[in-house]
Design an enzyme around this catalytic site. Structure first.
Site, PDB file in Angstrom:
ATOM      1  N   ALA A 113       0.836  -1.209   0.000  1.00 48.43           N
ATOM      2  CA  ALA A 113       0.000   0.000   0.000  1.00 48.43           C
ATOM      3  C   ALA A 113       0.870   1.258   0.000  1.00 48.43           C
ATOM      4  CB  ALA A 113      -0.902   0.014   1.227  1.00 48.43           C
ATOM      5  N   PRO A 114       0.437   2.331  -0.658  1.00 46.68           N
ATOM      6  CA  PRO A 114      -0.853   2.484  -1.337  1.00 46.68           C
ATOM      7  C   PRO A 114      -0.929   1.862  -2.736  1.00 46.68           C
ATOM      8  CG  PRO A 114       0.372   4.546  -1.411  1.00 46.68           C
ATOM      9  CD  PRO A 114       1.185   3.599  -0.566  1.00 46.68           C
ATOM     10  N   LYS A 117       4.017   0.766  -6.607  1.00 41.09           N
ATOM     11  CA  LYS A 117       4.874  -0.238  -7.259  1.00 41.09           C
ATOM     12  C   LYS A 117       4.016  -1.364  -7.831  1.00 41.09           C
ATOM     13  CE  LYS A 117       8.909   1.209  -4.744  1.00 41.09           C
ATOM     14  NZ  LYS A 117       8.428   2.167  -3.750  1.00 41.09           N
ATOM     15  N   CYS A 233      12.724   3.766   1.242  1.00 40.75           N
ATOM     16  CA  CYS A 233      12.866   5.171   0.821  1.00 40.75           C
ATOM     17  C   CYS A 233      13.632   5.922   1.911  1.00 40.75           C
ATOM     18  CB  CYS A 233      11.504   5.797   0.532  1.00 40.75           C
ATOM     19  SG  CYS A 233      10.404   5.833   1.941  1.00 40.75           S
TER      20      CYS A 233
HETATM   21  N1  SAM Z   1       5.167  -0.293  -1.985  1.00 39.48           N
HETATM   22  C1  SAM Z   1       4.275   0.767  -1.607  1.00 39.48           C
HETATM   23  C2  SAM Z   1       4.037   1.654  -2.812  1.00 39.48           C
HETATM   24  O1  SAM Z   1       4.837   1.678  -3.745  1.00 39.48           O
HETATM   25  O2  SAM Z   1       2.990   2.327  -2.858  1.00 39.48           O
HETATM   26  C3  SAM Z   1       4.807   1.521  -0.411  1.00 39.48           C
HETATM   27  C4  SAM Z   1       5.045   0.626   0.760  1.00 39.48           C
HETATM   28  S1  SAM Z   1       5.485   1.438   2.249  1.00 39.48           S
HETATM   29  C5  SAM Z   1       7.092   1.904   1.938  1.00 39.48           C
HETATM   30  C6  SAM Z   1       5.653   0.102   3.344  1.00 39.48           C
HETATM   31  C7  SAM Z   1       4.365  -0.577   3.730  1.00 39.48           C
HETATM   32  O3  SAM Z   1       4.678  -1.633   4.658  1.00 39.48           O
HETATM   33  C8  SAM Z   1       3.368   0.322   4.442  1.00 39.48           C
HETATM   34  O4  SAM Z   1       2.165   0.343   3.745  1.00 39.48           O
HETATM   35  C9  SAM Z   1       3.209  -0.298   5.818  1.00 39.48           C
HETATM   36  O5  SAM Z   1       1.892  -0.231   6.314  1.00 39.48           O
HETATM   37  C10 SAM Z   1       3.635  -1.736   5.591  1.00 39.48           C
HETATM   38  N2  SAM Z   1       4.079  -2.398   6.841  1.00 39.48           N
HETATM   39  C11 SAM Z   1       4.168  -1.880   8.077  1.00 39.48           C
HETATM   40  N3  SAM Z   1       4.593  -2.812   8.956  1.00 39.48           N
HETATM   41  C12 SAM Z   1       4.758  -3.947   8.273  1.00 39.48           C
HETATM   42  C13 SAM Z   1       5.166  -5.261   8.620  1.00 39.48           C
HETATM   43  N4  SAM Z   1       5.510  -5.568   9.865  1.00 39.48           N
HETATM   44  N5  SAM Z   1       5.207  -6.186   7.647  1.00 39.48           N
HETATM   45  C14 SAM Z   1       4.883  -5.868   6.385  1.00 39.48           C
HETATM   46  N6  SAM Z   1       4.507  -4.646   5.994  1.00 39.48           N
HETATM   47  C15 SAM Z   1       4.441  -3.692   6.916  1.00 39.48           C
END
Ligand code: SAM
Length: 445
Positions: A113-114, A117, A233
């Protein structure tokens, strides 16, 4: 802007003193903005002349573009509503490109999310293979789903599941896996000054530990010979190259894959790359691994077809004949009173927090099916029996996005509404007027 001294020290350790000073001198400049084009809906040569803002080709992704002029209200533009592009910071486009997606791949986007990618991956898959996008935070998973529908992704799954459970159950199932991990977000600092106040050494270390654990879960579901890309990031070495190094130590079944692309700055490992504003992106890091060996992916079964009773069969056939000129090549599936169109290669989904598989086609009522909005975004305009294709400057486009009834030339019935050939939603045409079915939550107020 006062930046934490710990952050500056850390930056000096990766950029050196001179480049850290350059970064600081750029801190208050306009952050880079960009879009990535969705080939499920359009093509660059068709879309670019229609945009109301200027663009320049991204350094990081073949279908990525910098926005180089004012682009206020971009999220409310009709082409955005139609899913023709995703607003994405240019350097964020680098990670999906490193997956080297091939048509037919099964791809997992584990922290999705969101959905920026995932949107790129779906565009690269081009209605082949399967994209499984997972997000562990429920309300973010809902946003991911809404972006899935906007981008018209039909051969996909959206789930809300803990990585260790998902990856254990789907062991060896994916050709490509992306872990775009939650991180301390230092690459967001120029755009979001608020994020700076959340920075601490403790947070960086906690993120690094969590990232390693997510990567180790992800390792399981990559098939032998498959590719795993890790990205963040942020700039911190602990969260980036050190996490990548620890992962390789913990999972010797993986080897580092060199990144030879001509962007960003090298880290001390050839399998990873760092992008900072000095390399014309807000901030990203990516590393690439390959699982040793070579095997077929596991669980290559096709989804079993349901048998419908005569009445249901009749309602579904009439519905599909009415809406489509040619029926989609997806598997019909009924759950409760909902009709879905599933990709054939779907693995078992029970217990994996799946909130959408395939396309929601409609709701089965007593004698008919009421189509779902998602159905009209997931196929091209030519698939539909009736469509109303509006030019970008047609005043009806704006009226449609506001939820108003519009004039509609053509036959009565459910009608796809498209802008410049890109389906946007649908309505019901009757006597020259189209009753608007654009979902209330998506309308422009
Ligand atoms: N890939 C997304 C994009 O391009 O739109 C952005 C991803 S963001 C950097 C990382 C995501 O990992 C967040 O949405 C977050 O809620 C989720 N996240 C948080 N804790 C996590 C966990 N323990 N395991 C997996 N995902 C987690």
């Amino acid at each position: 802007m006062n930046l934490p001294t710990g952050f500056i020290t850390e930056l000096e350790s990766v950029l050196g003193k001179t480049d850290t000073q350059k970064y600081l001198s750029l801190f208050d400049d306009q952050p880079y903005r960009g879009i990535s084009i969705n080939r499920l809906k359009t093509m660059p040569e068709k879309l670019l002349p229609l945009l109301s803002f200027k663009t320049e080709k991204s350094l990081f992704y073949s279908d990525g573009y910098y926005i180089t002029s004012e682009a206020d209200g971009i999220g409310n533009s009709v082409l955005h509503h139609a899913g023709a592009y995703y607003v994405q910071e240019p350097s964020a486009g680098s990670a999906a490109a490193l997956l080297e997606i091939e048509k037919g791949d099964h791809v997992l986007d584990l922290c999705a999310a969101p959905g920026g990618k995932s949107s790129q991956i779906a565009s690269l898959l081009g209605n082949t293979g399967l994209l499984w996008s997972n997000e562990v935070v429920r309300n973010r998973a809902n946003i991911l789903l809404s972006n899935f529908e906007r981008m018209g992704i039909s051969r996909g799954v959206v789930s809300c599941c803990r990585p260790e459970i998902l990856c254990d159950r789907l062991s060896g199932y994916f050709d490509k896996v992306l872990v775009d991990a939650p991180c301390s977000g230092e690459g967001m600092f120029r755009k979001d000054h608020q994020a700076v106040s959340e920075w601490s050494r403790e947070h960086v270390i906690a993120c690094a530990n969590r990232q390693l654990s997510i990567l180790m879960s992800a390792a399981k579901c990559v098939r032998e010979g498959g590719i795993l890309v890790y990205s963040t990031c942020t700039f911190s070495p602990e969260e980036n190259e050190e996490t990548a190094g620890k992962f390789l130590e913990a999972c010797p079944e993986f080897e580092a894959l060199a990144i030879t692309d001509n962007f960003g700055r090298k880290t001390k490992y050839e399998n990873s790359v760092r992008i900072t504003p000095l390399e014309k992106g807000e901030g990203h890091f990516a590393a690439r691994f390959r699982k040793r060996g070579n095997s077929e992916r596991s669980g290559n079964k096709t989804v079993s077809r349901q048998k419908f009773n005569k009445d249901t069969e009749k309602i579904i056939t009439e519905f599909l004949d009415d809406v489509f000129i040619k029926k989609p090549e997806l598997v019909l599936y009924v759950s409760g009173n909902k009709l879905y169109l599933l990709p054939e290669e779907l693995p078992p989904t029970e217990g994996l927090g799946v909130i959408r598989a395939g396309v929601l086609a409609g709701e089965i009522l007593k004698k008919r099916i009421e189509p779902a909005h998602a159905l009209f975004g997931a196929f091209n305009k030519e698939s539909f029996r009736r469509s109303l294709d509006l030019g970008i400057n047609d005043t009806r486009v704006n009226e449609f996005l506001h939820g108003m009834e519009i004039n509609c030339e053509g036959d009565n019935g459910y009608t796809a509404v498209a802008v410049e050939g890109i389906p946007l939603g649908f309505g019901k045409c009757s006597g020259g007027r189209l009753k608007n079915k654009y979902p209330k939550g998506l309308r422009i107020p």
